[in-house]
Design an enzyme around this catalytic site. Structure first.
Site, PDB file in Angstrom:
ATOM      1  N   ARG A  60       0.770  -1.242  -0.101  1.00 30.18           N
ATOM      2  CA  ARG A  60       0.193  -0.005  -0.041  1.00 30.18           C
ATOM      3  C   ARG A  60       0.860   1.168  -0.099  1.00 30.18           C
ATOM      4  O   ARG A  60       0.605   2.163  -0.364  1.00 30.18           O
ATOM      5  CB  ARG A  60      -1.014   0.013   1.141  1.00 30.18           C
ATOM      6  CG  ARG A  60      -2.119  -0.938   1.086  1.00 30.18           C
ATOM      7  CD  ARG A  60      -2.753  -1.000   2.077  1.00 30.18           C
ATOM      8  NE  ARG A  60      -2.486  -2.022   3.060  1.00 30.18           N
ATOM      9  CZ  ARG A  60      -2.875  -2.087   4.220  1.00 30.18           C
ATOM     10  NH1 ARG A  60      -3.278  -1.048   4.857  1.00 30.18           N
ATOM     11  NH2 ARG A  60      -2.410  -3.278   5.125  1.00 30.18           N
ATOM     12  N   GLU A  97       1.178  -5.570  13.320  1.00 35.30           N
ATOM     13  CA  GLU A  97      -0.088  -5.648  14.159  1.00 35.30           C
ATOM     14  C   GLU A  97      -0.595  -7.000  14.104  1.00 35.30           C
ATOM     15  O   GLU A  97      -0.991  -7.844  14.957  1.00 35.30           O
ATOM     16  CB  GLU A  97      -1.000  -4.587  13.860  1.00 35.30           C
ATOM     17  CG  GLU A  97      -2.174  -4.557  14.929  1.00 35.30           C
ATOM     18  CD  GLU A  97      -3.267  -3.529  14.701  1.00 35.30           C
ATOM     19  OE1 GLU A  97      -3.379  -2.979  13.546  1.00 35.30           O
ATOM     20  OE2 GLU A  97      -4.157  -3.673  15.397  1.00 35.30           O
TER      21      GLU A  97
HETATM   22  O1  PRP Z   1       3.200  -0.677  12.064  1.00 33.96           O
HETATM   23  P1  PRP Z   1       2.863  -2.030  11.585  1.00 33.96           P
HETATM   24  O2  PRP Z   1       2.295  -2.940  12.731  1.00 33.96           O
HETATM   25  O3  PRP Z   1       4.114  -2.728  11.201  1.00 33.96           O
HETATM   26  O4  PRP Z   1       1.672  -2.197  10.314  1.00 33.96           O
HETATM   27  C1  PRP Z   1       1.699  -1.406   9.326  1.00 33.96           C
HETATM   28  C2  PRP Z   1       1.992  -1.862   8.230  1.00 33.96           C
HETATM   29  O5  PRP Z   1       0.799  -2.851   7.768  1.00 33.96           O
HETATM   30  C3  PRP Z   1       0.536  -2.669   6.635  1.00 33.96           C
HETATM   31  O6  PRP Z   1       1.024  -3.548   5.669  1.00 33.96           O
HETATM   32  P2  PRP Z   1       0.767  -5.202   5.042  1.00 33.96           P
HETATM   33  O7  PRP Z   1       1.966  -6.083   5.844  1.00 33.96           O
HETATM   34  O8  PRP Z   1      -0.794  -5.685   5.928  1.00 33.96           O
HETATM   35  O9  PRP Z   1       0.774  -5.207   3.707  1.00 33.96           O
HETATM   36  P3  PRP Z   1       0.129  -4.595   2.530  1.00 33.96           P
HETATM   37  O10 PRP Z   1       0.414  -3.201   2.288  1.00 33.96           O
HETATM   38  O11 PRP Z   1       0.760  -5.529   1.522  1.00 33.96           O
HETATM   39  O12 PRP Z   1      -1.357  -4.923   2.641  1.00 33.96           O
HETATM   40  C4  PRP Z   1       0.675  -1.227   6.183  1.00 33.96           C
HETATM   41  O13 PRP Z   1       0.555  -1.012   4.926  1.00 33.96           O
HETATM   42  C5  PRP Z   1       1.750  -1.209   6.881  1.00 33.96           C
HETATM   43  O14 PRP Z   1       2.964  -1.315   6.178  1.00 33.96           O
HETATM   44  N1  ADE Z   2      -5.229  -1.633  11.778  1.00 36.96           N
HETATM   45  C1  ADE Z   2      -4.548  -1.688  10.701  1.00 36.96           C
HETATM   46  N2  ADE Z   2      -5.278  -1.187   9.251  1.00 36.96           N
HETATM   47  C2  ADE Z   2      -4.742  -0.925   8.252  1.00 36.96           C
HETATM   48  N3  ADE Z   2      -3.156  -1.480   8.123  1.00 36.96           N
HETATM   49  C3  ADE Z   2      -2.856  -1.981   9.135  1.00 36.96           C
HETATM   50  N4  ADE Z   2      -1.361  -2.338   8.970  1.00 36.96           N
HETATM   51  C4  ADE Z   2      -1.239  -2.747  10.558  1.00 36.96           C
HETATM   52  N5  ADE Z   2      -2.328  -2.531  11.146  1.00 36.96           N
HETATM   53  C5  ADE Z   2      -3.330  -1.995  10.493  1.00 36.96           C
END
Ligand code: PRP
Ligand code: ADE
Length: 173
Positions: A60, A97
């Site tokens: 994202r 998370e």
């Molecule tokens: O602060 P954190 O607890 O580390 O979480 C934040 C991360 O989680 C999500 O990515 P995700 O790994 O879900 O990947 P995506 O963007 O491919 O959906 C978001 O886009 C951040 O990169």
């Molecule tokens: N609560 C949340 N919503 C969207 N993206 C996330 N990545 C980690 N935690 C998230």
């Protein structure tokens, strides 16, 4: 105000991807041309003027990072999930998370001394952003900050990243 309207489009999805997680979904904001522009421009206003390169976190973060790079003339370096890059300079594993993952830095993408901002959509625990900072620093580059659209403050990401500056357009508790 355009930014307020943009941030009002953020969607809250309870119990995704796991029970107990409130997922912050940016899809409606990204899908609206005025909202996307307002959010990217507002994020740009928070970025250290010394910055030369955006390091965008898969996946994202790619959307925001590429828009910033094109709009404001930064180079964009993708920090990728494993198995995607033909040549890897460095890899960092981390937890977030709702799981665990790893990010990789493409070989030759960053030079020592370059000033780099980490860009993503959401900051939650900060595990992902910390891994991103470690990758940038592994190349001898300098992290100017972490810039996100949404911060989930209750999960402590900002403290985990200290003293790296963090900017966010909307903060949830
Ligand atoms: O602060 P954190 O607890 O580390 O979480 C934040 C991360 O989680 C999500 O990515 P995700 O790994 O879900 O990947 P995506 O963007 O491919 O959906 C978001 O886009 C951040 O990169
Ligand atoms: N609560 C949340 N919503 C969207 N993206 C996330 N990545 C980690 N935690 C998230």
């Amino acid at each position: 105000m355009k930014l307020d309207r943009a941030l009002a489009l953020l969607r809250e999805v309870p119990d995704f991807p796991r029970p107990g997680v409130v997922f912050r979904d940016l899809t409606p904001l990204l899908a609206d041309p005025d909202a996307l522009r307002a959010a990217v421009d507002a994020l740009q206003d928070t970025i250290d003027p010394a910055t030369e390169v955006v390091a965008a976190v898969e996946s994202r973060g790619f959307l925001i990072g590429a828009a910033l790079g094109y709009g404001w003339h930064y180079g964009v370096v993708p920090l990728r999930k494993p198995g995607k890059l033909p040549a890897v300079a460095h890899r960092v594993e981390y937890s977030l998370e709702y799981g665990s993952a790893a990010l990789e830095l493409p070989a030759g993408a960053l030079s020592p001394g370059q000033h780099v901002v980490i860009v993503d959509d959401v900051l939650a625990t900060g595990g992902t952003a910390r891994a991103a900072c470690a990758l940038v620093e592994s190349a001898g580059a300098v992290v100017t900050g972490v810039a996100v659209l949404v911060e989930i403050a209750g999960l402590g990401g900002r403290a985990h990243l200290s003293p790296t500056p963090v900017s966010a357009l909307r903060t949830y508790t």
